[in-house]
Motif scaffolding. Structure first.
Motif, PDB file in Angstrom:
ATOM      1  N   PHE A 170     -22.462 -27.282  42.107  1.00 26.96           N
ATOM      2  CA  PHE A 170     -23.451 -28.276  41.740  1.00 26.96           C
ATOM      3  C   PHE A 170     -24.075 -27.949  40.387  1.00 26.96           C
ATOM      4  O   PHE A 170     -23.938 -26.853  39.864  1.00 26.96           O
ATOM      5  CB  PHE A 170     -24.550 -28.352  42.810  1.00 26.96           C
ATOM      6  N   GLY A 171     -24.776 -28.928  39.850  1.00 28.61           N
ATOM      7  CA  GLY A 171     -25.439 -28.754  38.577  1.00 28.61           C
ATOM      8  C   GLY A 171     -24.831 -29.651  37.505  1.00 28.61           C
ATOM      9  O   GLY A 171     -24.002 -30.519  37.788  1.00 28.61           O
ATOM     10  N   TYR A 172     -25.245 -29.418  36.276  1.00 27.21           N
ATOM     11  CA  TYR A 172     -24.782 -30.226  35.145  1.00 27.21           C
ATOM     12  C   TYR A 172     -23.584 -29.570  34.492  1.00 27.21           C
ATOM     13  O   TYR A 172     -23.565 -28.354  34.290  1.00 27.21           O
ATOM     14  CB  TYR A 172     -25.903 -30.386  34.120  1.00 27.21           C
ATOM     15  N   ARG A 173     -22.566 -30.368  34.182  1.00 31.78           N
ATOM     16  CA  ARG A 173     -21.406 -29.842  33.490  1.00 31.78           C
ATOM     17  C   ARG A 173     -20.655 -30.989  32.803  1.00 31.78           C
ATOM     18  O   ARG A 173     -20.886 -32.160  33.121  1.00 31.78           O
ATOM     19  CB  ARG A 173     -20.473 -29.117  34.468  1.00 31.78           C
ATOM     20  N   LYS A 174     -19.775 -30.643  31.911  1.00 32.49           N
ATOM     21  CA  LYS A 174     -18.902 -31.622  31.263  1.00 32.49           C
ATOM     22  C   LYS A 174     -17.507 -31.462  31.847  1.00 32.49           C
ATOM     23  O   LYS A 174     -16.978 -30.348  31.915  1.00 32.49           O
ATOM     24  CB  LYS A 174     -18.881 -31.410  29.750  1.00 32.49           C
ATOM     25  N   GLU A 175     -16.930 -32.572  32.284  1.00 34.88           N
ATOM     26  CA  GLU A 175     -15.630 -32.543  32.928  1.00 34.88           C
ATOM     27  C   GLU A 175     -14.713 -33.593  32.318  1.00 34.88           C
ATOM     28  O   GLU A 175     -15.168 -34.633  31.839  1.00 34.88           O
ATOM     29  CB  GLU A 175     -15.766 -32.801  34.437  1.00 34.88           C
ATOM     30  N   THR A 176     -13.426 -33.309  32.357  1.00 36.06           N
ATOM     31  CA  THR A 176     -12.416 -34.271  31.921  1.00 36.06           C
ATOM     32  C   THR A 176     -11.727 -34.829  33.156  1.00 36.06           C
ATOM     33  O   THR A 176     -11.148 -34.061  33.937  1.00 36.06           O
ATOM     34  CB  THR A 176     -11.375 -33.607  31.013  1.00 36.06           C
ATOM     35  N   PRO A 177     -11.812 -36.130  33.400  1.00 32.94           N
ATOM     36  CA  PRO A 177     -11.197 -36.701  34.605  1.00 32.94           C
ATOM     37  C   PRO A 177      -9.686 -36.524  34.610  1.00 32.94           C
ATOM     38  O   PRO A 177      -9.044 -36.425  33.565  1.00 32.94           O
ATOM     39  CB  PRO A 177     -11.582 -38.180  34.537  1.00 32.94           C
ATOM     40  N   VAL A 178      -9.120 -36.475  35.829  1.00 32.12           N
ATOM     41  CA  VAL A 178      -7.678 -36.303  35.971  1.00 32.12           C
ATOM     42  C   VAL A 178      -6.930 -37.526  35.451  1.00 32.12           C
ATOM     43  O   VAL A 178      -5.919 -37.418  34.759  1.00 32.12           O
ATOM     44  CB  VAL A 178      -7.322 -36.044  37.452  1.00 32.12           C
ATOM     45  N   SER A 179      -7.421 -38.722  35.778  1.00 29.57           N
ATOM     46  CA  SER A 179      -6.764 -39.954  35.351  1.00 29.57           C
ATOM     47  C   SER A 179      -7.469 -40.540  34.129  1.00 29.57           C
ATOM     48  O   SER A 179      -8.658 -40.318  33.920  1.00 29.57           O
ATOM     49  CB  SER A 179      -6.759 -40.981  36.488  1.00 29.57           C
ATOM     50  N   ALA A 180      -6.738 -41.296  33.333  1.00 32.79           N
ATOM     51  CA  ALA A 180      -7.277 -41.914  32.124  1.00 32.79           C
ATOM     52  C   ALA A 180      -8.140 -43.107  32.488  1.00 32.79           C
ATOM     53  O   ALA A 180      -7.960 -43.744  33.523  1.00 32.79           O
ATOM     54  CB  ALA A 180      -6.143 -42.336  31.204  1.00 32.79           C
ATOM     55  N   GLY A 181      -9.094 -43.421  31.631  1.00 33.87           N
ATOM     56  CA  GLY A 181      -9.974 -44.557  31.842  1.00 33.87           C
ATOM     57  C   GLY A 181      -9.353 -45.845  31.342  1.00 33.87           C
ATOM     58  O   GLY A 181      -8.148 -45.936  31.074  1.00 33.87           O
ATOM     59  N   ALA A 182     -10.209 -46.867  31.190  1.00 34.69           N
ATOM     60  CA  ALA A 182      -9.720 -48.174  30.759  1.00 34.69           C
ATOM     61  C   ALA A 182      -9.126 -48.119  29.350  1.00 34.69           C
ATOM     62  O   ALA A 182      -8.231 -48.901  29.008  1.00 34.69           O
ATOM     63  CB  ALA A 182     -10.857 -49.193  30.816  1.00 34.69           C
ATOM     64  N   SER A 183      -9.599 -47.196  28.538  1.00 38.83           N
ATOM     65  CA  SER A 183      -9.107 -47.089  27.162  1.00 38.83           C
ATOM     66  C   SER A 183      -7.756 -46.382  27.079  1.00 38.83           C
ATOM     67  O   SER A 183      -7.146 -46.337  26.015  1.00 38.83           O
ATOM     68  CB  SER A 183     -10.119 -46.323  26.301  1.00 38.83           C
ATOM     69  N   GLY A 184      -7.296 -45.827  28.223  1.00 37.28           N
ATOM     70  CA  GLY A 184      -6.040 -45.094  28.218  1.00 37.28           C
ATOM     71  C   GLY A 184      -6.183 -43.645  27.836  1.00 37.28           C
ATOM     72  O   GLY A 184      -5.196 -42.896  27.823  1.00 37.28           O
ATOM     73  N   ARG A 185      -7.407 -43.216  27.542  1.00 39.92           N
ATOM     74  CA  ARG A 185      -7.655 -41.828  27.181  1.00 39.92           C
ATOM     75  C   ARG A 185      -8.518 -41.152  28.235  1.00 39.92           C
ATOM     76  O   ARG A 185      -9.329 -41.784  28.897  1.00 39.92           O
ATOM     77  CB  ARG A 185      -8.350 -41.737  25.822  1.00 39.92           C
ATOM     78  N   ARG A 186      -8.333 -39.848  28.373  1.00 40.22           N
ATOM     79  CA  ARG A 186      -9.157 -39.076  29.300  1.00 40.22           C
ATOM     80  C   ARG A 186     -10.366 -38.537  28.531  1.00 40.22           C
ATOM     81  O   ARG A 186     -10.301 -37.477  27.916  1.00 40.22           O
ATOM     82  CB  ARG A 186      -8.358 -37.942  29.925  1.00 40.22           C
ATOM     83  N   GLU A 187     -11.440 -39.285  28.556  1.00 33.01           N
ATOM     84  CA  GLU A 187     -12.633 -38.911  27.806  1.00 33.01           C
ATOM     85  C   GLU A 187     -13.517 -37.994  28.634  1.00 33.01           C
ATOM     86  O   GLU A 187     -13.658 -38.154  29.841  1.00 33.01           O
ATOM     87  CB  GLU A 187     -13.405 -40.178  27.404  1.00 33.01           C
ATOM     88  N   GLU A 188     -14.115 -37.032  27.983  1.00 35.26           N
ATOM     89  CA  GLU A 188     -14.986 -36.070  28.649  1.00 35.26           C
ATOM     90  C   GLU A 188     -16.219 -36.774  29.212  1.00 35.26           C
ATOM     91  O   GLU A 188     -16.819 -37.618  28.566  1.00 35.26           O
ATOM     92  CB  GLU A 188     -15.407 -34.972  27.666  1.00 35.26           C
TER      93      GLU A 188
END
Length: 285
Positions: free
Chosen positions: A134-152
């Motif tokens: 738990f807590g605050y962190r920056k993560e990169t999702p496994v799947s790409a978003g609507a833009s086609g990129r995996r944004e942090e």
């Protein structure tokens, strides 16, 4: 978790019933004897034992011949299995598994009492995983978003005993959400219950002229400078006024709407919601 629960029950029953066999790690058992602590039929006992063998938690040698007892050897400590299970859930992004494990530990204390340091030591080890879960962190999702990129993504995880409702301050009516809202939003002023007075919040000071009885009293709030929204946009008087207009606006259906009425001369357009609080907002230049 269900198979682990059955193993812990089995471990508890056997080690408590036959402490002399516990030193050797092997027990002479029958299927009817195992069905009682596992709370299931003999057929299901066989399925559970197969599952435990696949996980390498036990070694099982069926008894050959009528009246011969089977041999069951316990290969795993419950505390280690519980920690491994919890870590696997965390790696899979299932942070709720940590809460589940702590609850299970509280309900099934006896099998962990023999661990070094007892149940408290196991509980402390599980609680130490909170920092990773738990807590605050920056993560990169496994799947790409609507833009086609995996944004942090910026992620905040925290344990809660039930799902959160709306985090819009204007709609919050339960006790669960206000704690989170206090971390996300601020108000024009704060009430100090100990001193019985109002203190500065987003407004650094305010003033109000005395008015004859029966007339509406007008407040002017002077906002703190350099206050930013989470995206770096400066907060202005229009943002504060927009929040108050939204609360008082007709047809919004807000729970707090009956406490605020708009002044006809104080309609100021805005764009962001900063707080829900008292009346009119202006800035000094």
């Amino acid at each position: 978790m269900q198979l682990l629960e059955h193993y812990v029950r089995l471990y508890s029953r056997l080690t408590r019933r036959s402490p002399e066999s516990a030193a050797e790690g092997a027990y002479g058992v029958t299927l009817p004897e195992l069905a009682e602590p596992l709370h299931c039929s003999e057929r299901n006992v066989k399925l559970l034992l197969q599952g435990m063998r696949r996980e390498s938690w036990i070694a099982w040698q069926p008894g050959r011949g009528r009246g011969r007892r089977s041999r069951l050897r316990l290969l795993s400590e419950p505390a280690e299995l519980l920690k491994e299970h919890t870590l696997r859930l965390l790696r899979e992004g299932r942070q709720g598994g940590l809460i589940e494990s702590l609850r299970f530990l509280a309900d099934q204390a006896e099998p962990f009492a023999e661990e070094e340091g007892g149940k408290g030591a196991v509980q402390h080890q599980l609680q130490s995983l909170f920092g990773a879960a738990f807590g605050y962190r920056k993560e990169t999702p496994v799947s790409a978003g609507a833009s086609g990129r995996r944004e942090e993504l910026e992620v905040l995880r925290f344990p809660a005993y039930r799902s959160l409702g709306s985090l819009d301050p204007a709609f919050v009516t339960r006790r669960t959400e206000p704690h989170m809202l206090r971390q996300l939003f601020d108000t024009l002023v704060r009430y100090d219950s100990q001193r019985g007075c109002y203190l500065p919040g987003l407004a650094r000071r305010w003033e109000s002229a005395e008015v004859p009885e029966g007339e509406e009293r007008r407040f002017v709030f002077y906002l703190q400078k350099h206050v930013l929204f989470h995206d770096g946009t400066p907060m202005t008087a229009m943002d504060a006024a927009m929040t108050l207009e939204r609360v008082a606006g007709s047809g919004a259906g807000l729970p707090v709407q009956r406490f605020v009425q708009p002044h006809p001369e104080d309609r100021v357009p805005g764009r962001k919601s900063s707080s829900s609080g008292p009346a009119h907002a202006e800035t000094d230049v």
